[in-house]
Design a protein around this motif. Structure first.
Motif, PDB file in Angstrom:
ATOM      1  N   GLU A 118       0.839  -1.205   0.000  1.00 31.09           N
ATOM      2  CA  GLU A 118       0.000   0.000   0.000  1.00 31.09           C
ATOM      3  C   GLU A 118       0.872   1.252   0.000  1.00 31.09           C
ATOM      4  O   GLU A 118       0.581   2.246  -0.682  1.00 31.09           O
ATOM      5  CB  GLU A 118      -0.927  -0.002   1.207  1.00 31.09           C
ATOM      6  N   ASP A 122       1.200   4.483  -2.545  1.00 28.47           N
ATOM      7  CA  ASP A 122       1.114   5.857  -2.047  1.00 28.47           C
ATOM      8  C   ASP A 122       2.330   6.702  -2.431  1.00 28.47           C
ATOM      9  O   ASP A 122       2.290   7.931  -2.297  1.00 28.47           O
ATOM     10  CB  ASP A 122       0.962   5.857  -0.527  1.00 28.47           C
ATOM     11  N   LYS A 150      -3.598  -1.013  -6.959  1.00 27.08           N
ATOM     12  CA  LYS A 150      -3.862  -0.348  -5.681  1.00 27.08           C
ATOM     13  C   LYS A 150      -3.845   1.167  -5.853  1.00 27.08           C
ATOM     14  O   LYS A 150      -4.699   1.877  -5.298  1.00 27.08           O
ATOM     15  CB  LYS A 150      -2.802  -0.774  -4.657  1.00 27.08           C
ATOM     16  N   ILE A 154      -6.966   3.873  -5.131  1.00 26.14           N
ATOM     17  CA  ILE A 154      -6.841   5.007  -4.205  1.00 26.14           C
ATOM     18  C   ILE A 154      -6.977   6.337  -4.935  1.00 26.14           C
ATOM     19  O   ILE A 154      -7.606   7.276  -4.437  1.00 26.14           O
ATOM     20  CB  ILE A 154      -5.488   4.949  -3.471  1.00 26.14           C
ATOM     21  N   PHE A 155      -6.392   6.413  -6.143  1.00 26.54           N
ATOM     22  CA  PHE A 155      -6.369   7.664  -6.908  1.00 26.54           C
ATOM     23  C   PHE A 155      -6.946   7.436  -8.306  1.00 26.54           C
ATOM     24  O   PHE A 155      -6.226   7.555  -9.315  1.00 26.54           O
ATOM     25  CB  PHE A 155      -4.939   8.201  -7.013  1.00 26.54           C
TER      26      PHE A 155
END
Length: 382
Positions: A118, A122, A150, A154-155
């Motif tokens: 994760e 990020d 992932k 998230i984005f």
């Protein structure tokens, strides 16, 4: 399901008799165009290699490699393919190396806490911000596919499309974890990683490709850093995706996705499972016939990937002629266009979905009206 086999027009591995004798084998004559950067992120430094100038009206092509590899070992063959170069020369290309996996990386100090999967996702917004990318088209393999998926969860606003090779969306259970620990006790780290990259059949045949990758993994990637990345990948969590309509408030990838796996790949079942979690209206599933664990290195992903990028991710225009005349659109070689057009217009059936096993014919039109759209999730043998 009809089976299509695309004839290879040229080998994808340069120098078949001596390929990969050293890491320099992966480099092309144009490598002087690549520039290296070390980018600070909230979870440490990232080594990035970039070619081209960002353009505000076009996404960047961003790659992320599998565990045991780096951008050179994973992608140089694919991006050295002639048709791929026809696409990428119109876009900025950004290769991301996972922390400590690039050639010549210093060993992390004892006690260093490697970023989680994760955390690796990020870290990518820092790359986009550093270069001024608005959006990306991600191309990932194995662990890199997981990181990019992932990141897209998230984005989602930063991702226009994904090509995910050998993705496993699931975390390891206790049995898998124990088997991995036991394998680590009885096998060397390169051999353990090879069992992730190649099928048992490929390993038993001990092909020249397997032998060369064993040598490259041992010599080109810092073994201590690799162990940290390998351990973290095996500690990953489920991506927690569900096909829309199967559960309340289902969350899945919103961007167009191409899933790729060889029919002799150790990741085949995992990719099929991932396909069942994605929206069939925005997903293409390509199963490569006569291909093992690294279709981007052997065949035939080289001819297929640039065609998919062209058909799916570039905005439609009135006709192919208009597209080729448009200054803002990247031309695609006609050979690759024809190959993928055949795969999309033949009497193919979609991969089995969670709502039943009845095959559905693919009726995608070859006309320009279909460009930029995917109507079904397809399983294509190439």
């Amino acid at each position: 399901m009809s089976e299509l086999r695309f004839p290879e027009e040229k080998p994808l591995l340069r120098g078949q008799d001596t390929e990969m004798e050293s890491v320099d084998t992966f480099l092309s004559a144009a490598d002087t165009d690549w520039k290296e950067h070390d980018i600070e992120t909230p979870y440490g430094m990232l080594h990035v290699v970039i070619r081209g100038t960002p353009k505000s009206n076009r996404p960047a092509i961003l790659t992320y490699h599998d565990v045991g590899l780096n951008h050179k070992l994973c992608f140089s063959t694919l991006f050295g393919y002639e048709d791929m170069q026809e696409i990428t020369k119109h876009f900025v290309v950004c290769h991301v190396d996972a922390p400590g996996q690039q050639v010549g990386a210093s060993q992390f100090p004892q006690g260093y806490q490697y970023p989680t999967m994760e955390n690796l996702a990020d870290m990518l917004p820092s790359v986009l911000q550093h270069f001024g990318f608005q959006t990306i088209i991600g191309i990932g393999v194995g662990a890199g596919s997981y990181v990019l998926a992932k990141f897209a969860l998230i984005f989602p606003e930063m991702v226009e499309g994904l090509v995910l090779v050998n993705i496993d969306p699931n975390g390891k259970g206790w049995i898998d974890w124990a088997a991995s620990k036991l394998s680590g006790l009885t096998s060397s780290l390169p051999d353990t990683v090879l069992s992730h990259l190649f099928s048992q059949e490929e390993l038993m045949n001990n092909t020249e490709l397997v032998q060369n990758y064993r040598q490259q993994i041992s010599s080109c990637v810092n073994q201590s850093n690799l162990q940290l990345f390998w351990s973290m990948y095996n500690s990953r969590r489920d991506l927690e995706m569900n096909r829309p309509g199967t559960v309340p408030n289902a969350k899945t990838l919103r961007a167009p996705v191409m899933l790729v796996v060889g029919d002799n790949s150790p990741a085949e079942d995992s990719v099929v499972d991932c396909n069942s979690k994605l929206d069939p209206t925005t997903t293409t599933f390509l199963k490569m016939a006569d291909s093992g664990g690294l279709p981007q290195v052997t065949q035939p992903l080289g001819p297929t990937c640039p065609s998919f990028l062209f058909l799916v991710f570039f905005p439609p225009v009135a006709s192919l002629k208009d597209r080729r005349q448009s200054a803002s659109a990247a031309p695609v070689p006609s050979a690759s266009m024809t190959r993928l057009a055949r795969s999309r217009t033949a009497s193919l059936t979609s991969a089995s979905s969670v709502d039943g096993n009845r095959p559905r014919p693919c009726t995608q039109s070859e006309s320009s009206e279909g460009i930029g759209q995917i109507n079904h999730t397809m399983e294509v043998s190439c």
